[in-house]
Enzyme design. Structure first.
Site, PDB file in Angstrom:
ATOM      1  N   TYR A 187      -6.091  10.615   3.830  1.00  0.00           N
ATOM      2  CA  TYR A 187      -4.651  10.802   3.587  1.00  0.00           C
ATOM      3  C   TYR A 187      -4.440  11.670   2.335  1.00  0.00           C
ATOM      4  O   TYR A 187      -5.390  12.176   1.760  1.00  0.00           O
ATOM      5  CB  TYR A 187      -3.942   9.445   3.534  1.00  0.00           C
ATOM      6  CG  TYR A 187      -4.074   8.733   4.871  1.00  0.00           C
ATOM      7  CD1 TYR A 187      -3.387   9.202   5.991  1.00  0.00           C
ATOM      8  CD2 TYR A 187      -4.952   7.671   5.050  1.00  0.00           C
ATOM      9  CE1 TYR A 187      -3.547   8.611   7.240  1.00  0.00           C
ATOM     10  CE2 TYR A 187      -5.112   7.076   6.302  1.00  0.00           C
ATOM     11  CZ  TYR A 187      -4.407   7.558   7.385  1.00  0.00           C
ATOM     12  OH  TYR A 187      -4.575   6.987   8.626  1.00  0.00           O
ATOM     13  N   GLN A 201       0.850  -1.207   0.000  1.00  0.00           N
ATOM     14  CA  GLN A 201       0.000   0.000   0.000  1.00  0.00           C
ATOM     15  C   GLN A 201       0.880   1.249   0.000  1.00  0.00           C
ATOM     16  O   GLN A 201       1.394   1.673   1.034  1.00  0.00           O
ATOM     17  CB  GLN A 201      -0.934   0.011   1.210  1.00  0.00           C
ATOM     18  CG  GLN A 201      -1.977   1.112   1.084  1.00  0.00           C
ATOM     19  CD  GLN A 201      -2.925   1.194   2.267  1.00  0.00           C
ATOM     20  OE1 GLN A 201      -2.479   1.239   3.401  1.00  0.00           O
ATOM     21  NE2 GLN A 201      -4.216   1.248   1.996  1.00  0.00           N
TER      22      GLN A 201
HETATM   23  C1  LIG Z   1      -5.588  -1.172  13.545  1.00  0.00           C
HETATM   24  C2  LIG Z   1      -6.012  -0.753  12.185  1.00  0.00           C
HETATM   25  C3  LIG Z   1      -5.088  -0.193  11.317  1.00  0.00           C
HETATM   26  C4  LIG Z   1      -5.467   0.194  10.034  1.00  0.00           C
HETATM   27  N1  LIG Z   1      -4.526   0.665   9.177  1.00  0.00           N
HETATM   28  C5  LIG Z   1      -4.879   0.931   7.897  1.00  0.00           C
HETATM   29  C6  LIG Z   1      -3.886   1.305   6.952  1.00  0.00           C
HETATM   30  O1  LIG Z   1      -2.685   1.387   7.264  1.00  0.00           O
HETATM   31  N2  LIG Z   1      -4.302   1.571   5.688  1.00  0.00           N
HETATM   32  C7  LIG Z   1      -5.626   1.477   5.308  1.00  0.00           C
HETATM   33  O2  LIG Z   1      -5.944   1.716   4.138  1.00  0.00           O
HETATM   34  N3  LIG Z   1      -6.580   1.118   6.190  1.00  0.00           N
HETATM   35  C8  LIG Z   1      -6.237   0.830   7.460  1.00  0.00           C
HETATM   36  N4  LIG Z   1      -7.197   0.422   8.331  1.00  0.00           N
HETATM   37  C9  LIG Z   1      -8.596   0.225   7.837  1.00  0.00           C
HETATM   38  C10 LIG Z   1      -8.792  -1.243   7.416  1.00  0.00           C
HETATM   39  O3  LIG Z   1      -7.950  -1.617   6.362  1.00  0.00           O
HETATM   40  C11 LIG Z   1     -10.227  -1.539   7.014  1.00  0.00           C
HETATM   41  O4  LIG Z   1     -10.530  -0.891   5.804  1.00  0.00           O
HETATM   42  C12 LIG Z   1     -11.232  -1.148   8.095  1.00  0.00           C
HETATM   43  O5  LIG Z   1     -10.776  -1.597   9.357  1.00  0.00           O
HETATM   44  C13 LIG Z   1     -12.626  -1.741   7.849  1.00  0.00           C
HETATM   45  O6  LIG Z   1     -12.538  -3.124   7.675  1.00  0.00           O
HETATM   46  P1  LIG Z   1     -12.835  -4.225   8.824  1.00  0.00           P
HETATM   47  O7  LIG Z   1     -14.266  -4.022   9.261  1.00  0.00           O
HETATM   48  O8  LIG Z   1     -12.654  -5.525   8.103  1.00  0.00           O
HETATM   49  O9  LIG Z   1     -11.903  -4.011   9.944  1.00  0.00           O
HETATM   50  C14 LIG Z   1      -6.833   0.044   9.628  1.00  0.00           C
HETATM   51  C15 LIG Z   1      -7.753  -0.511  10.521  1.00  0.00           C
HETATM   52  C16 LIG Z   1      -7.368  -0.912  11.774  1.00  0.00           C
HETATM   53  C17 LIG Z   1      -8.385  -1.555  12.684  1.00  0.00           C
END
Ligand SMILES: Cc1cc2nc3c(=O)[nH]c(=O)nc-3n(C[C@H](O)[C@H](O)[C@H](O)COP(=O)(O)O)c2cc1C
Ligand code: SF4
Length: 472
Positions: free
Chosen positions: A175, A102
């Site tokens: 971002y 990414q």
């Molecule tokens: C601890 C944590 C760190 C994350 N870091 C990123 C990141 O570095 N880049 C990004 O695009 N999304 C990041 N996200 C968002 C996730 O990729 C994801 O899109 C979001 O948590 C929703 O999906 P989920 O319901 O499966 O958790 C992060 C989420 C969490 C919980």
């Protein structure tokens, strides 16, 4: 299960992924302060590859030190980083899992800029201070924009040289790219601001520059906040981009050379819809002090979080925008536990309507993020044309082997993710992992053992476990 769509390969223009479950980008602060990588990160990614996901999208990987969200995240800002990323790729490839890097730049949205950025304002599309934490920034000049475009192209070249399977541009969630795309944030008056076409120019220039640098046959996807909800936490901010505007951006990105789109939501951190779920005051009061020096609104926020009597104010703001969401696209199969059923209805697949609107407008595969963890639900989302695959973050932190469990016929793991967001609020300060004690039968040591499990050494260290004797 033989014809299960979840486990049918997903074919992109230049990449085949063995199933439809992608690990969405997440990272802990596993790496060295300067952004060089460590074994802990390799161990972290290996967990998900072993658990059966088809591809891993790495965490936010900065293309510039000035564009990082915090120290201790591995970067790709120089050629010296290539060997490390090669190692990460080789490890996950052992499990027939792909690795998508990414490529990222924080712009003004930096959690902890780190000492190298201390005396510098962040670069952004705007000079307007970020509204939640109060992070300072300055609008990029045309020369700085050109230099940043080249940084992304260089990052893509390095990813390719490292033998990785593709890249994702982190163009959602507030971002740098989002700071250009969003009508709520971008206040420029030159060719990179104003009309949608102008606001999209930076992203499209980067896609074209990457194609020039790495050719047509290297997988390139981009993440987009389909709806910005830029006014989610701060109600007097401008709302930002609508779904219709995002659909148009996706069409242009496809024309410019993108191979897939990853649908998210939200243009500010923290955002009540990404990741959707609870906000835990006990955790945030412990970890938020790490961010106190980052912006000029953090003390206000700290007081809001710290004093119980003020918590309802933040809770009201946090939950406000959730009430504006359209109803879920559909519900999953019956789950016997009432509480879990409620959590699934509230949190699972809430970006699917946006994802379907984008999918109907483009010819490239569409991935959707947000709350997925139930086999029957994921299957229906793909079968009914809402998306081609799902990306999962927290629900895989909770159950690294979720894909294997689904493949073995389970509809939901025995201990599902509760969407409590304690992992998210810990991540600023503590190692990333599942912090929901109830999932470990309230056994704190068992929970810590799991959280700390990535810190085991490399293979050679494992074979050399003899403790040396000190002779005095
Ligand atoms: C601890 C944590 C760190 C994350 N870091 C990123 C990141 O570095 N880049 C990004 O695009 N999304 C990041 N996200 C968002 C996730 O990729 C994801 O899109 C979001 O948590 C929703 O999906 P989920 O319901 O499966 O958790 C992060 C989420 C969490 C919980
Ligand atoms: S702490 Fe655990 S249960 Fe809570 S959201 Fe994160 S992964 Fe899910």
């Amino acid at each position: 299960m033989e014809n299960d769509i979840i486990f049918k390969p997903l074919q992109f223009r230049n990449l085949t992924v063995k199933n439809r479950i992608f690990r969405s980008s997440i990272s802990g602060r596993w790496d060295n302060y300067d952004g060089s990588g460590t074994q802990a990160r390799i161990n972290w990614e290996e967990k998900f590859a072993r658990g059966g996901v088809g591809a891993i999208i790495t965490s936010f990987v900065p293309v510039a030190i000035r564009g990082r969200i915090m120290p201790n995240y591995a970067t790709i800002h120089c050629d010296e980083r290539i060997p490390f990323w090669r190692k990460v790729g080789e490890k996950v490839h052992e499990y027939d899992c792909k690795l998508i890097l990414q490529l990222s730049h924080s712009g003004r949205q930096q959690d902890i800029g780190g000492v190298e950025n201390d005396g510098l304002k962040a670069l952004s599309s705007t000079s307007k201070t970020e509204s939640f934490h109060g992070l300072l920034c300055q609008a990029m000049t045309l020369t700085e924009i050109k230099e940043t475009i080249q940084m992304f192209a260089d990052g893509a070249r390095r990813a390719r040289l490292a033998g990785l399977d593709g890249i994702e541009l982190h163009s959602g969630n507030g971002y740098l790219f989002n700071q250009f795309l969003s009508s709520g944030i971008n206040d420029r008056t030159d060719e990179y601001g104003g009309s949608l076409e102008n606001r999209a120019r930076f992203l499209l220039d980067v896609i074209r520059a990457i194609r020039k640098e790495v050719g047509e046959d290297f997988h390139l996807q981009f993440k987009i906040s389909a709806i910005d909800y830029n006014d989610a936490v701060i109600p007097w901010e401008k709302p930002g981009n609508t779904l219709e505007e995002s659909v148009q951006i996706c069409k242009w990105a496809e024309e410019a050379g993108a191979d897939a789109v990853h649908v998210s939501v939200g243009s500010l951190f923290p955002h009540p819809l990404n990741p959707i779920g609870d906000f835990n005051f006990e955790v945030i009061t412990k970890t938020y002090d790490t961010m106190l020096s980052s912006g000029n609104q953090t003390i206000r926020n700290y007081i809001l979080f710290r004093y119980k009597l003020l918590n309802p104010i933040f809770k009201f703001l946090w939950n406000r925008v959730k009430k504006q969401l359209p109803p879920p696209a559909f519900n999953g199969n019956y789950v016997s536990d009432d509480e879990m059923r409620k959590l699934l209805i509230e949190n699972q697949g809430r970006n699917l309507l946006s994802s379907r609107a984008i999918k109907q407008a483009v010819n490239i595969p569409v991935l959707c993020t947000g709350g997925f963890q139930q086999g029957s639900f994921i299957r229906q989302a793909i079968d009914d044309g809402y998306c081609d695959g799902v990306t999962i973050a927290r629900q895989l932190i909770a159950n690294n082997d979720l894909p294997k469990q689904l493949q073995q016929g389970k509809d939901l793991p025995d201990r599902p993710c509760t969407y409590c967001n304690k992992c998210l609020l810990n991540v600023i300060e503590n190692p990333l992992g599942c912090y929901e004690l109830s999932r470990f039968d309230n056994d704190y040591e068992a929970m810590m053992a799991e959280v700390m499990s990535v810190f085991h050494g490399d293979e050679s260290a494992k074979h050399n476990t003899e403790v040396p004797v000190l002779h005095v």
